[in-house]
Motif scaffolding. Structure first.
Motif, PDB file in Angstrom:
ATOM      1  N   GLN A 265       0.835  -1.202   0.000  1.00  6.36           N
ATOM      2  CA  GLN A 265       0.000   0.000   0.000  1.00  6.36           C
ATOM      3  C   GLN A 265       0.868   1.249   0.000  1.00  6.36           C
ATOM      4  N   TRP A 266       1.918   1.253   0.818  1.00  5.22           N
ATOM      5  CA  TRP A 266       2.848   2.389   0.846  1.00  5.22           C
ATOM      6  C   TRP A 266       3.429   2.631  -0.545  1.00  5.22           C
ATOM      7  N   ALA A 267       3.837   1.564  -1.221  1.00  5.21           N
ATOM      8  CA  ALA A 267       4.404   1.705  -2.558  1.00  5.21           C
ATOM      9  C   ALA A 267       3.371   2.259  -3.533  1.00  5.21           C
ATOM     10  N   SER A 268       2.133   1.779  -3.421  1.00  5.27           N
ATOM     11  CA  SER A 268       1.076   2.242  -4.307  1.00  5.27           C
ATOM     12  C   SER A 268       0.769   3.722  -4.107  1.00  5.27           C
ATOM     13  N   GLU A 269       0.808   4.175  -2.858  1.00  9.34           N
ATOM     14  CA  GLU A 269       0.442   5.561  -2.559  1.00  9.34           C
ATOM     15  C   GLU A 269       1.575   6.550  -2.785  1.00  9.34           C
ATOM     16  N   THR A 270       2.819   6.077  -2.717  1.00  9.72           N
ATOM     17  CA  THR A 270       3.966   7.003  -2.810  1.00  9.72           C
ATOM     18  C   THR A 270       4.758   6.869  -4.097  1.00  9.72           C
ATOM     19  N   GLY A 271       4.521   5.787  -4.846  1.00 17.77           N
ATOM     20  CA  GLY A 271       5.335   5.539  -6.030  1.00 17.77           C
ATOM     21  C   GLY A 271       6.653   4.860  -5.701  1.00 17.77           C
ATOM     22  N   GLY A 272       6.845   4.484  -4.437  1.00 12.68           N
ATOM     23  CA  GLY A 272       8.061   3.780  -4.038  1.00 12.68           C
ATOM     24  C   GLY A 272       7.986   2.314  -4.423  1.00 12.68           C
ATOM     25  N   ARG A 273       9.018   1.564  -4.080  1.00 12.43           N
ATOM     26  CA  ARG A 273       9.081   0.144  -4.395  1.00 12.43           C
ATOM     27  C   ARG A 273       9.131  -0.666  -3.098  1.00 12.43           C
ATOM     28  N   TRP A 274       8.193  -1.599  -2.971  1.00 15.68           N
ATOM     29  CA  TRP A 274       8.184  -2.474  -1.812  1.00 15.68           C
ATOM     30  C   TRP A 274       9.160  -3.633  -1.961  1.00 15.68           C
ATOM     31  N   GLU A 275       9.487  -3.967  -3.217  1.00 12.09           N
ATOM     32  CA  GLU A 275      10.307  -5.143  -3.489  1.00 12.09           C
ATOM     33  C   GLU A 275      11.676  -5.147  -2.803  1.00 12.09           C
ATOM     34  N   PRO A 276      12.388  -4.011  -2.733  1.00 11.16           N
ATOM     35  CA  PRO A 276      13.717  -4.042  -2.097  1.00 11.16           C
ATOM     36  C   PRO A 276      13.690  -4.454  -0.623  1.00 11.16           C
ATOM     37  N   PHE A 277      12.513  -4.400   0.014  1.00  8.60           N
ATOM     38  CA  PHE A 277      12.398  -4.757   1.427  1.00  8.60           C
ATOM     39  C   PHE A 277      11.864  -6.183   1.636  1.00  8.60           C
ATOM     40  N   TRP A 278      11.479  -6.843   0.529  1.00  6.53           N
ATOM     41  CA  TRP A 278      10.766  -8.102   0.683  1.00  6.53           C
ATOM     42  C   TRP A 278      11.279  -9.266  -0.156  1.00  6.53           C
ATOM     43  N   LEU A 279      11.778  -9.006  -1.344  1.00  7.40           N
ATOM     44  CA  LEU A 279      12.133 -10.094  -2.245  1.00  7.40           C
ATOM     45  C   LEU A 279      13.522 -10.626  -1.947  1.00  7.40           C
ATOM     46  N   ASP A 280      13.631 -11.938  -1.881  1.00  9.61           N
ATOM     47  CA  ASP A 280      14.906 -12.559  -1.543  1.00  9.61           C
ATOM     48  C   ASP A 280      16.000 -12.251  -2.557  1.00  9.61           C
ATOM     49  N   GLY A 281      15.625 -11.931  -3.787  1.00 12.36           N
ATOM     50  CA  GLY A 281      16.634 -11.614  -4.787  1.00 12.36           C
ATOM     51  C   GLY A 281      17.288 -10.266  -4.581  1.00 12.36           C
ATOM     52  N   GLU A 282      16.671  -9.405  -3.764  1.00 10.88           N
ATOM     53  CA  GLU A 282      17.247  -8.088  -3.479  1.00 10.88           C
ATOM     54  C   GLU A 282      18.401  -8.234  -2.492  1.00 10.88           C
ATOM     55  N   ARG A 283      19.265  -7.241  -2.472  1.00  7.63           N
ATOM     56  CA  ARG A 283      20.455  -7.311  -1.622  1.00  7.63           C
ATOM     57  C   ARG A 283      20.285  -6.493  -0.344  1.00  7.63           C
ATOM     58  N   ASP A 284      21.007  -6.904   0.701  1.00 10.14           N
ATOM     59  CA  ASP A 284      21.147  -6.124   1.932  1.00 10.14           C
ATOM     60  C   ASP A 284      19.806  -5.797   2.595  1.00 10.14           C
ATOM     61  N   ILE A 285      18.975  -6.802   2.792  1.00 11.32           N
ATOM     62  CA  ILE A 285      17.714  -6.619   3.522  1.00 11.32           C
ATOM     63  C   ILE A 285      17.900  -7.090   4.958  1.00 11.32           C
ATOM     64  N   THR A 286      17.452  -6.253   5.899  1.00 11.96           N
ATOM     65  CA  THR A 286      17.344  -6.674   7.292  1.00 11.96           C
ATOM     66  C   THR A 286      15.940  -6.322   7.764  1.00 11.96           C
ATOM     67  N   ALA A 287      15.204  -7.325   8.236  1.00  9.42           N
ATOM     68  CA  ALA A 287      13.813  -7.120   8.637  1.00  9.42           C
ATOM     69  C   ALA A 287      13.680  -7.221  10.153  1.00  9.42           C
ATOM     70  N   TYR A 288      13.182  -6.161  10.761  1.00 10.30           N
ATOM     71  CA  TYR A 288      12.936  -6.092  12.199  1.00 10.30           C
ATOM     72  C   TYR A 288      11.431  -6.205  12.452  1.00 10.30           C
ATOM     73  N   TYR A 289      11.059  -7.029  13.438  1.00 15.65           N
ATOM     74  CA  TYR A 289       9.659  -7.143  13.851  1.00 15.65           C
ATOM     75  C   TYR A 289       9.572  -6.810  15.337  1.00 15.65           C
ATOM     76  N   VAL A 290       8.716  -5.835  15.658  1.00 19.82           N
ATOM     77  CA  VAL A 290       8.674  -5.243  16.996  1.00 19.82           C
ATOM     78  C   VAL A 290       7.285  -5.476  17.599  1.00 19.82           C
ATOM     79  N   HIS A 291       7.244  -6.160  18.760  1.00 17.63           N
ATOM     80  CA  HIS A 291       5.951  -6.559  19.314  1.00 17.63           C
ATOM     81  C   HIS A 291       6.122  -6.999  20.758  1.00 17.63           C
ATOM     82  N   GLY A 292       5.025  -7.435  21.368  1.00 13.77           N
ATOM     83  CA  GLY A 292       5.054  -7.927  22.737  1.00 13.77           C
ATOM     84  C   GLY A 292       5.304  -9.417  22.797  1.00 13.77           C
TER      85      GLY A 292
END
Length: 390
Positions: A265-292
């Motif tokens: 949704q962020w990519a759709s609304e801003t014209g950005g790309r979600w793929e660099p944060f999600w696709l395994d073929g992209e480089r240098d991704i670090t994903a943080y999940y913050v919760h209880g």
């Protein structure tokens, strides 16, 4: 330049935010500010969980539509996060078409890959209320620790439960004993990922908090069980299959899928790309999940299993799972109306003071809050401040 994804847990829109929820989410904003200051490419998303059973039950109690409850608290949440200075790239909500379409797409993909299957099961039904009961609203005694628990998870010993596991079951809405009735549902074949998730957890756990490491190890040692993926509900994301028009995708699938839908949704609304944060073929991704702490298995096992089942999507790297906050020795709870509420605190204290207190004190182990008259004081036990890289 690294690609840093930060997903903050989605609070149920059934009551005001309490300090325990804020404490569990605040490290995400610290991380986002830190990595942006470093010059990294950051995507930080979250939103309000508008579909869960707590929302529907609250609507029943107030005699209004669930969307009314969800909309009210979503606006309150968004305003509270804004006052506290949270820097989300997108704070959205689950009761909108964009989210529904992404969740249904993921559901179909898991079905095509053979990770969803249908079966007829006995589900808890309340004859007084004339409705099937969501797991969270079946209450009884935990068979493991013998304390009061709900039908999805025990808050005391963190055991993942099914309503049939509980002893002395009652309906969480009316208090009467429920019965069992047959119904057809889809199940997610979580057990098929046992070995793959064990390997993943053994490697990724170096970037997890200790509570996440211990709880995940326990669930894997006990053996993963398949879990219901649909439920007999009137409020939620429709099951995109003929014959299931009156059933919904279970919220524990839908809510964690919000991380992906919010990114798209962020990519759709801003014209950005979600793929660099999600696709395994992209480089240098670090994903943080913050919760209880109560959300650990959903982020270390269930969500990774969905991502593995869908294929090609990046798994969580860092699990920032805060401990519980307690009031007079009892865990904060929105549904039980036991907490110190964010609107109350914002009406009396500066946002930066609230942020400082929560960041400085944790609750990496535990914060104890005592109430006396009209004032609140707090002490901490074995707490340490959150780290930007922990």
């Amino acid at each position: 330049m690294a690609n840093i994804f930060i997903g903050g847990a989605w609070p149920y829109a059934n009551g005001s935010l309490h300090l325990g929820r804020v404490a569990s989410l605040l490290p995400g904003d610290v991380l986002a500010r830190y990595f942006r200051a470093k010059g990294d490419n950051v995507l930080y998303v979250s939103g309000s969980d508008c579909h869960g059973t707590p929302v529907a039950v609250q609507a029943i109690r107030e005699g209004v539509e669930p969307g009314h409850i969800a909309g009210h608290y979503h606006r309150e949440f968004a305003d509270g996060f804004k006052q506290l200075g949270f820097t989300y790239d997108l704070y959205t909500r689950t009761d909108q078409r964009f989210h529904h379409e992404v969740v249904q797409e993921l559901f179909r993909k898991l079905l095509e890959q053979g990770y969803l299957y249908s079966r007829t099961v006995q589900q808890t039904y309340c004859e007084t209320d004339a409705r099937f009961l969501p797991d969270r609203y079946v209450e009884g005694i935990c068979p493991v620790c013998a304390k009061q628990a709900r039908g999805d998870q025990c808050d005391h010993c963190s055991t993942l439960l099914d309503p049939a596991d509980l002893l002395e079951r009652t309906c969480g809405i009316c208090g009467n004993p429920p019965v069992e009735r047959p119904t057809e549902h889809y199940y997610f074949a979580l057990s098929r990922f046992q070995n793959e998730l064990a390997g993943y957890a053994s490697q990724a756990a170096a970037g997890w908090r200790e509570n996440a490491v211990q709880l995940t190890r326990r669930y894997l040692e006990e053996g993963l069980r398949d879990r219901a993926a649909t439920r007999d509900l009137s409020w939620g994301v429709d099951v995109p299959l003929p014959g299931f028009e009156h059933k919904k995708i279970y919220v524990w699938i839908e809510a964690v899928s919000g991380y992906l839908s919010a990114s798209k949704q962020w990519a759709s609304e801003t014209g950005g790309r979600w793929e660099p944060f999600w696709l395994d073929g992209e480089r240098d991704i670090t994903a943080y999940y913050v919760h209880g702490k109560d959300n650990v298995p959903f982020h270390t096992l269930i969500w990774p299993a969905f991502l593995l089942g869908a294929g090609g999507l990046h798994l969580p790297d860092r699990i920032i799972s805060c401990e519980y906050m307690t009031l007079e020795g009892k865990k904060f709870s929105t549904s039980r109306n036991w907490a110190v509420w964010l609107p109350y605190m914002l009406s009396r204290y500066e946002p930066d003071s609230i942020r400082y207190f929560l960041i400085a004190n944790g609750p990496e182990k535990r914060i104890l809050i005592f109430r006396g008259g009209n004032s609140f004081t707090a002490t901490t036990e074995n707490c340490s401040a959150p780290s930007a890289t922990s």
